[in-house]
Write a protein that holds these residues in place. Structure first.
Motif, PDB file in Angstrom:
ATOM      1  N   MET A   1       0.832  -1.203   0.000  1.00 41.80           N
ATOM      2  CA  MET A   1       0.000   0.000   0.000  1.00 41.80           C
ATOM      3  C   MET A   1       0.871   1.259   0.000  1.00 41.80           C
ATOM      4  O   MET A   1       0.537   2.236  -0.674  1.00 41.80           O
ATOM      5  CB  MET A   1      -0.952   0.010   1.194  1.00 41.80           C
ATOM      6  CG  MET A   1      -2.100  -0.973   1.078  1.00 41.80           C
ATOM      7  SD  MET A   1      -3.086  -0.818  -0.420  1.00 41.80           S
ATOM      8  CE  MET A   1      -3.732   0.830  -0.274  1.00 41.80           C
ATOM      9  N   ASP A   2       1.989   1.234   0.699  1.00 42.21           N
ATOM     10  CA  ASP A   2       2.913   2.378   0.667  1.00 42.21           C
ATOM     11  C   ASP A   2       3.400   2.629  -0.760  1.00 42.21           C
ATOM     12  O   ASP A   2       3.421   3.767  -1.226  1.00 42.21           O
ATOM     13  CB  ASP A   2       4.115   2.149   1.583  1.00 42.21           C
ATOM     14  CG  ASP A   2       3.785   2.304   3.053  1.00 42.21           C
ATOM     15  OD1 ASP A   2       2.719   2.859   3.382  1.00 42.21           O
ATOM     16  OD2 ASP A   2       4.614   1.862   3.885  1.00 42.21           O
ATOM     17  N   ARG A   3       3.800   1.545  -1.453  1.00 37.76           N
ATOM     18  CA  ARG A   3       4.259   1.683  -2.846  1.00 37.76           C
ATOM     19  C   ARG A   3       3.137   2.224  -3.730  1.00 37.76           C
ATOM     20  O   ARG A   3       3.366   3.101  -4.580  1.00 37.76           O
ATOM     21  CB  ARG A   3       4.749   0.334  -3.384  1.00 37.76           C
ATOM     22  CG  ARG A   3       6.125  -0.055  -2.915  1.00 37.76           C
ATOM     23  CD  ARG A   3       6.639  -1.277  -3.656  1.00 37.76           C
ATOM     24  NE  ARG A   3       5.775  -2.440  -3.501  1.00 37.76           N
ATOM     25  CZ  ARG A   3       5.835  -3.309  -2.488  1.00 37.76           C
ATOM     26  NH1 ARG A   3       6.733  -3.148  -1.538  1.00 37.76           N
ATOM     27  NH2 ARG A   3       5.026  -4.339  -2.444  1.00 37.76           N
ATOM     28  N   GLU A   4       1.931   1.715  -3.522  1.00 43.23           N
ATOM     29  CA  GLU A   4       0.794   2.167  -4.324  1.00 43.23           C
ATOM     30  C   GLU A   4       0.503   3.645  -4.072  1.00 43.23           C
ATOM     31  O   GLU A   4       0.241   4.396  -5.007  1.00 43.23           O
ATOM     32  CB  GLU A   4      -0.441   1.321  -4.004  1.00 43.23           C
ATOM     33  CG  GLU A   4      -1.617   1.595  -4.898  1.00 43.23           C
ATOM     34  CD  GLU A   4      -1.415   1.125  -6.330  1.00 43.23           C
ATOM     35  OE1 GLU A   4      -2.013   1.736  -7.226  1.00 43.23           O
ATOM     36  OE2 GLU A   4      -0.659   0.166  -6.546  1.00 43.23           O
TER      37      GLU A   4
ATOM     38  N   SER B   1       3.068   5.763  -5.828  1.00 44.83           N
ATOM     39  CA  SER B   1       3.159   5.617  -7.281  1.00 44.83           C
ATOM     40  C   SER B   1       2.591   6.816  -8.028  1.00 44.83           C
ATOM     41  O   SER B   1       3.039   7.123  -9.135  1.00 44.83           O
ATOM     42  CB  SER B   1       2.464   4.333  -7.735  1.00 44.83           C
ATOM     43  OG  SER B   1       1.056   4.452  -7.599  1.00 44.83           O
ATOM     44  N   ILE B   2       1.644   7.499  -7.453  1.00 42.98           N
ATOM     45  CA  ILE B   2       1.064   8.661  -8.132  1.00 42.98           C
ATOM     46  C   ILE B   2       2.124   9.737  -8.373  1.00 42.98           C
ATOM     47  O   ILE B   2       2.067  10.476  -9.368  1.00 42.98           O
ATOM     48  CB  ILE B   2      -0.163   9.219  -7.357  1.00 42.98           C
ATOM     49  CG1 ILE B   2      -0.975  10.185  -8.240  1.00 42.98           C
ATOM     50  CG2 ILE B   2       0.259   9.893  -6.073  1.00 42.98           C
ATOM     51  CD1 ILE B   2      -1.658   9.559  -9.406  1.00 42.98           C
ATOM     52  N   ASN B   3       3.117   9.793  -7.506  1.00 40.81           N
ATOM     53  CA  ASN B   3       4.198  10.770  -7.672  1.00 40.81           C
ATOM     54  C   ASN B   3       5.081  10.456  -8.882  1.00 40.81           C
ATOM     55  O   ASN B   3       5.763  11.335  -9.402  1.00 40.81           O
ATOM     56  CB  ASN B   3       5.063  10.845  -6.416  1.00 40.81           C
ATOM     57  CG  ASN B   3       4.286  11.362  -5.229  1.00 40.81           C
ATOM     58  OD1 ASN B   3       3.395  12.187  -5.387  1.00 40.81           O
ATOM     59  ND2 ASN B   3       4.608  10.872  -4.048  1.00 40.81           N
TER      60      ASN B   3
ATOM     61  N   ARG C   1      -9.304  -0.716  -4.791  1.00 37.42           N
ATOM     62  CA  ARG C   1      -9.346  -2.169  -5.028  1.00 37.42           C
ATOM     63  C   ARG C   1      -8.427  -2.895  -4.060  1.00 37.42           C
ATOM     64  O   ARG C   1      -8.787  -3.930  -3.493  1.00 37.42           O
ATOM     65  CB  ARG C   1      -8.950  -2.488  -6.468  1.00 37.42           C
ATOM     66  CG  ARG C   1     -10.085  -2.457  -7.448  1.00 37.42           C
ATOM     67  CD  ARG C   1      -9.697  -3.078  -8.789  1.00 37.42           C
ATOM     68  NE  ARG C   1      -8.525  -2.469  -9.388  1.00 37.42           N
ATOM     69  CZ  ARG C   1      -8.528  -1.365 -10.133  1.00 37.42           C
ATOM     70  NH1 ARG C   1      -9.654  -0.749 -10.372  1.00 37.42           N
ATOM     71  NH2 ARG C   1      -7.408  -0.888 -10.636  1.00 37.42           N
ATOM     72  N   LYS C   2      -7.225  -2.350  -3.867  1.00 37.60           N
ATOM     73  CA  LYS C   2      -6.283  -2.996  -2.941  1.00 37.60           C
ATOM     74  C   LYS C   2      -6.793  -2.946  -1.503  1.00 37.60           C
ATOM     75  O   LYS C   2      -6.657  -3.917  -0.760  1.00 37.60           O
ATOM     76  CB  LYS C   2      -4.901  -2.355  -3.044  1.00 37.60           C
ATOM     77  CG  LYS C   2      -4.177  -2.766  -4.294  1.00 37.60           C
ATOM     78  CD  LYS C   2      -2.742  -2.309  -4.285  1.00 37.60           C
ATOM     79  CE  LYS C   2      -2.077  -2.825  -5.534  1.00 37.60           C
ATOM     80  NZ  LYS C   2      -0.666  -3.017  -5.369  1.00 37.60           N
TER      81      LYS C   2
END
Length: 96
Positions: free
Chosen positions: A10-13, A16-18, A51-52
Motif C-alpha cells: 500500500m505504501d508503494r501504491e 506511485s502517483i508521484n 481495489r487494494k
C-alpha cells in the motif's frame, strides 16, 4: 509478516502517483469534454488504491475468522463470546 507485506504494498501504491503525474499531460482546460490525462491518471490511481484496500480488508477478515475459530475451540464459549468476538467483528465500510 503478512500485515507488513500489505503495508509495504500500500505504501508503494500510495507513492506511485508521484511517479505517474509528472509525465502525464494535463487537459486543455478549454474543452469540458477533455478532462485531461492527469485527471484520468488520478481516477485510475484512486480506483487501484480502493481495489487494494478492499482486497486486503477481505484477506484480513478471513484471517480474523480463522483466528476466532481457533479460539472458539481452545477457550470456553463464554470467554470467546464476551471477550474475543466483539473485537473481531469490525464495522464494514464500502468504497464507491
Amino acid at each position: 509478516l503478512l500485515l507488513e507485506e500489505w503495508k509495504n504494498d500500500m505504501d508503494r501504491e500510495m507513492l506511485s502517483i508521484n511517479q505517474i503525474l509528472p509525465t502525464t499531460p494535463a487537459g486543455s482546460g478549454y474543452d469540458s469534454s477533455d478532462v485531461g490525462g492527469k485527471a484520468r491518471a488520478v481516477r485510475m490511481w484512486i480506483s487501484s488504491v480502493l481495489r487494494k484496500i478492499i482486497h486486503y480488508k477481505a484477506e484480513h477478515h478471513l484471517l480474523l475468522n480463522e483466528a476466532s475459530t481457533t479460539l472458539q475451540h481452545a477457550l470456553p464459549q463464554d470467554i470467546v463470546m464476551n471477550n474475543v468476538l466483539p473485537f473481531v467483528y469490525l464495522p464494514s465500510y464500502t468504497f464507491e
